[in-house]
Scaffold this active site. Structure first.
Site, short mmCIF file in Angstrom:
data_model
loop_
_atom_site.label_atom_id
_atom_site.label_comp_id
_atom_site.label_asym_id
_atom_site.label_seq_id
_atom_site.Cartn_x
_atom_site.Cartn_y
_atom_site.Cartn_z
CB SER A 139 26.11 24.06 54.05
OG SER A 139 24.73 24.31 53.97
CG ASP A 313 26.02 29.52 48.15
OD1 ASP A 313 24.78 29.40 48.11
OD2 ASP A 313 26.72 29.12 49.09
CG HIS A 346 24.77 25.89 49.18
ND1 HIS A 346 25.53 26.73 49.98
CD2 HIS A 346 24.37 24.87 49.98
CE1 HIS A 346 25.56 26.24 51.21
NE2 HIS A 346 24.88 25.11 51.24
#
Length: 371
Positions: A139, A313, A346
């Site tokens: 991320s 995601d 995610h």
């Protein structure tokens, strides 16, 4: 580790007399070639693995990935976790005293960028005597890994970038802005100087976390985990089938879950830190200085890359990782790419998936063979 500074920032400001909290795992080898820097995402810290003595619930945020015998094996690698400037887990941030004024920084803490964090990390690695390394993150941590390959191309031998992107989409910036507005419009925010008033804008933090958490999960996972289940059914109230017919009370299990996550977050996270880190996310865009040309932006990168994305995601979709893959291939860089069919959204980058863990383990086996 403390630094006298000053550390120049992209905003034109600078930070002096700052501290970076960090942890290390494993042993640095004789030629200092086995270092792996793990960069953290929004609400994580330098505590990436293991538990603190006497604190059984203190497990590091990537403990399933990093440790003895794990994909990033600390029997072979020297792993470093650094808490970024502006965070609230030990490094200098808004809750600390500004040496220039003697007052708590609060909203006066300078805006920091991904590039500023990388510069600070590089200073700490210099102090540890580490020149070349592998950099890894998921991320926002993946964005830092990407930035390392551009800011210090000769130092990065490998970059492992998981569930990340070359920049945020307008939708992602919008989610961040709604979360920030929830915080700054909380009456207890006091313009960011709430420390002086002895209050915490918990209402805004709760809402910000609830918004964020929705974006971390896939629709499939939410439906599988909660569906339309009523809280009363779980608690044995109202025969488990009747509505409360209230607009204020918790009706559905998903509501209960989000409120729990928001309450927990508001007890440990700093409101100004949330504003700073989400803005750093917004600003990251290495192609911006190259007229939007991502290929041109990565022309200077010298590292070998592993990129991993997850099919569900939608916050950092596989398409964003494929943009990076294309830019790197256009520059004839060495790239491995895995697109994992996983249902978790995610958050998949934090979870155990045999294929995901296998890909990372295999890549680090290759790195170990080079040592």
């Amino acid at each position: 580790m403390s630094f006298a500074g000053p550390l120049p920032l992209r905003s034109g400001a600078s930070l002096s007399d700052y501290t970076l909290a960090y942890e290390t795992y494993g042993t640095l080898n004789a030629d200092r070639s086995n270092a792996v820097l793990v960069c953290h995402a929004l609400n994580a810290s330098h505590h990436v693995a293991g538990v603190y003595a006497g604190q059984p619930k203190s497990e590091g945020w990537w403990d399933n990935m990093i440790g003895s015998g794990k994909p990033v094996d600390t029997d072979r690698f020297f792993v470093i976790g650094i808490n970024n400037l502006g965070s609230c887990f030990g490094s200098t941030g808004p809750m600390h005293t500004n040496p220039a004024t003697g007052r708590v920084y609060g909203a006066d803490f300078p805006v920091v960028t991904v590039e500023d964090w990388v510069d600070a990390q590089a200073a700490l690695l210099d102090a540890l005597g580490i020149d070349t390394l592998a950099v890894m993150g998921g991320s926002l941590g993946g964005m830092q890994a990407l930035s390392w390959t551009l800011q210090y191309p000769a130092r990065v031998r490998h970059a492992v970038v998981v569930a990340s992107a070359p920049n945020l989409t307008a939708e992602n910036i919008a989610f961040n802005e709604v979360a920030r507005r929830a915080i700054v419009t909380d009456p207890d925010f006091n313009g960011g100087h709430f420390y002086e008033h002895g209050v915490i804008p918990k209402r805004g933090l709760r809402i910000a976390r609830m918004i964020g958490h929705i974006t971390y999960l896939s629709d499939d996972v939410m439906n599988a985990k909660f569906g339309r289940a009523l809280r009363s059914a779980v608690e044995g109230e109202l025969a488990g089938t009747d509505y409360r017919y209230s607009t204020q009370e918790i009706e559905f299990q998903i509501e209960s879950y989000l409120r729990y996550q928001g309450d927990k977050f508001s007890e440990y996270f700093d409101a100004n830190t949330y504003l700073l880190i989400t803005r750093a996310l917004d600003y990251f865009d290495p192609a911006r200085l190259h007229g939007g040309d991502l290929t041109a932006a990565f022309a200077q990168a010298q590292a070998k890359f592993l990129l991993v994305s997850f099919t569900t995601d939608w916050r950092f979709s596989p398409a964003r990782s494929r943009e990076l893959v294309k830019a790197l291939l256009d520059n004839r860089r060495s790239v491995s790419y895995a697109e994992i069919d996983a249902p978790h959204g995610h958050d998949a980058f934090l979870l155990d998936d045999v294929r995901y863990m296998g890909v990372v383990r295999s890549y680090f086996d290759r790195i170990a063979a080079e040592l």
